[in-house]
Design an enzyme around this catalytic site. Structure first.
Site, PDB file in Angstrom:
ATOM      1  N   HIS A   1       5.079   9.386 -16.529  1.00 36.91           N
ATOM      2  CA  HIS A   1       4.499   8.052 -16.286  1.00 36.91           C
ATOM      3  C   HIS A   1       2.985   8.098 -16.077  1.00 36.91           C
ATOM      4  CE1 HIS A   1       8.754   7.702 -15.121  1.00 36.91           C
ATOM      5  NE2 HIS A   1       8.668   6.526 -15.717  1.00 36.91           N
TER       6      HIS A   1
ATOM      7  N   ARG B   1       4.250 -18.523  -0.368  1.00 36.62           N
ATOM      8  CA  ARG B   1       3.350 -19.407  -1.112  1.00 36.62           C
ATOM      9  C   ARG B   1       4.187 -20.473  -1.807  1.00 36.62           C
ATOM     10  NH1 ARG B   1       0.214 -14.542  -1.591  1.00 36.62           N
ATOM     11  NH2 ARG B   1      -1.990 -14.970  -1.260  1.00 36.62           N
TER      12      ARG B   1
ATOM     13  N   ARG C   1      -4.633 -16.382   5.057  1.00 39.62           N
ATOM     14  CA  ARG C   1      -3.447 -17.223   4.959  1.00 39.62           C
ATOM     15  C   ARG C   1      -3.284 -18.133   6.171  1.00 39.62           C
ATOM     16  NH1 ARG C   1       0.498 -16.064   1.875  1.00 39.62           N
ATOM     17  NH2 ARG C   1       0.916 -18.236   2.317  1.00 39.62           N
TER      18      ARG C   1
HETATM   19  N1  URA Z   1      -2.308  -8.961  -2.128  1.00 38.55           N
HETATM   20  C1  URA Z   1      -1.209  -9.547  -1.593  1.00 38.55           C
HETATM   21  O1  URA Z   1      -0.096  -9.016  -1.712  1.00 38.55           O
HETATM   22  N2  URA Z   1      -1.363 -10.725  -0.965  1.00 38.55           N
HETATM   23  C2  URA Z   1      -2.547 -11.339  -0.839  1.00 38.55           C
HETATM   24  O2  URA Z   1      -2.598 -12.428  -0.257  1.00 38.55           O
HETATM   25  C3  URA Z   1      -3.680 -10.726  -1.396  1.00 38.55           C
HETATM   26  C4  URA Z   1      -3.534  -9.529  -2.032  1.00 38.55           C
END
Ligand code: URA
Length: 264
Positions: free
Chosen positions: A8, A174, A230
């Protein structure tokens, strides 16, 4: 008989020269791997190793003279597990993930870096390697070296527990920026739950790397650039990405430069 090149990652023991590299730096994004190898101040490219499957890899010399490999691990834990397995089979005994992440705690702002000391590993790939309760713990020597480097470089840094999940959208709650606005009941409120567990951030590779390090017997650490906050929304802050990514790379390379070679 040992294969000439690993299937890989596309390179083998002979491509690394007489002595094994001091460490591997793993980036999910091939552009970041290339940035370290070809455009980062003080890093000297020894040779490109492979582009197999888009997993760009390079042999480089870092400031202070140590030889390391910069390897692309791809997105998510399944890809990372294959790359880390093949690197371990080649004899690499230290691995640092240099990634990106989203903060879920108020004081941890986009633009800073997070050093992971342990992960909550909610990743399917890791279950093929160890049971769920097996610790996803970073190597203490590598982690201290990362902290020391962050202090000396005066970057905005934090250290704590990271949530490693399998999906960027659903698993990180999200809904506004996702094509799927529906969340399974068990994921509704997961960010607030993790926040209350004092978890700093979401990302998608570190937990499996840390579990593998315990099982396989190599040392692993993780430093990530915070590219979204977030607590305020779902979007990546591209204006902060380049600087934060440079800070995370700088911290990893300085840690590897300054680490006592006697540390495992
Ligand atoms: N990588 C992630 O997994 N989440 C994010 O919010 C930013 C980068």
């Amino acid at each position: 008989m040992e294969e000439e090149r690993k299937y890989h990652i596309g390179f083998g023991r002979r491509d690394l020269g007489d002595d094994l590299p001091f460490a591997a730096v793993l980036c999910g994004d091939p552009a970041r791997t290339r940035r370290i190898a070809t455009a980062f101040p003080g890093v000297e490219l020894i040779r490109p190793l492979s582009e197999n499957r888009g997993l760009a890899s390079f042999l480089v010399r870092i400031p202070g003279g140590r030889k390391i490999v910069c390897v692309t691990s791809g997105m998510g834990a399944p890809s990372l597990s294959i790359v880390a397995n093949e690197l371990a089979a080649l004899g690499l005994s230290r691995m640092i993930r240099v990634g990106t992440t989203g903060s879920i705690q108020d004081p941890v702002r986009a633009g800073s870096v997070i050093i992971t000391r342990a992960a909550l590993c909610a990743q399917g790939a890791s279950l093929d390697i160890a049971p769920p309760e097996y610790p996803a713990a970073a190597d203490p020597f590598l982690t201290m070296a990362l902290v020391q480097a962050a202090r000396e470089l005066k970057v905005d840094w934090h250290m704590g527990v990271t949530a490693s999940v399998d999906t960027f959208f659903e698993g990180q709650e999200r809904t506004l920026t996702s094509a799927n606005p529906y969340l399974l009941r068990r994921l509704q409120g997961i960010t607030e739950e993790y926040r209350r567990l004092n978890i700093l951030n979401f990302e998608m590779e570190c937990g499996t790397l840390l579990k593998m390090s315990g099982v396989y017997g190599f040392a692993a650490g993780c430093v990530c650039a915070v590219i979204d906050d977030r607590t305020t929304g779902e979007c990546i802050d591209l204006s902060l990405k380049e600087r934060a990514e440079a800070d995370a790379i700088g911290v990893a390379l300085k840690a590897l430069e300054d680490m006592d070679a006697g540390c495992p």
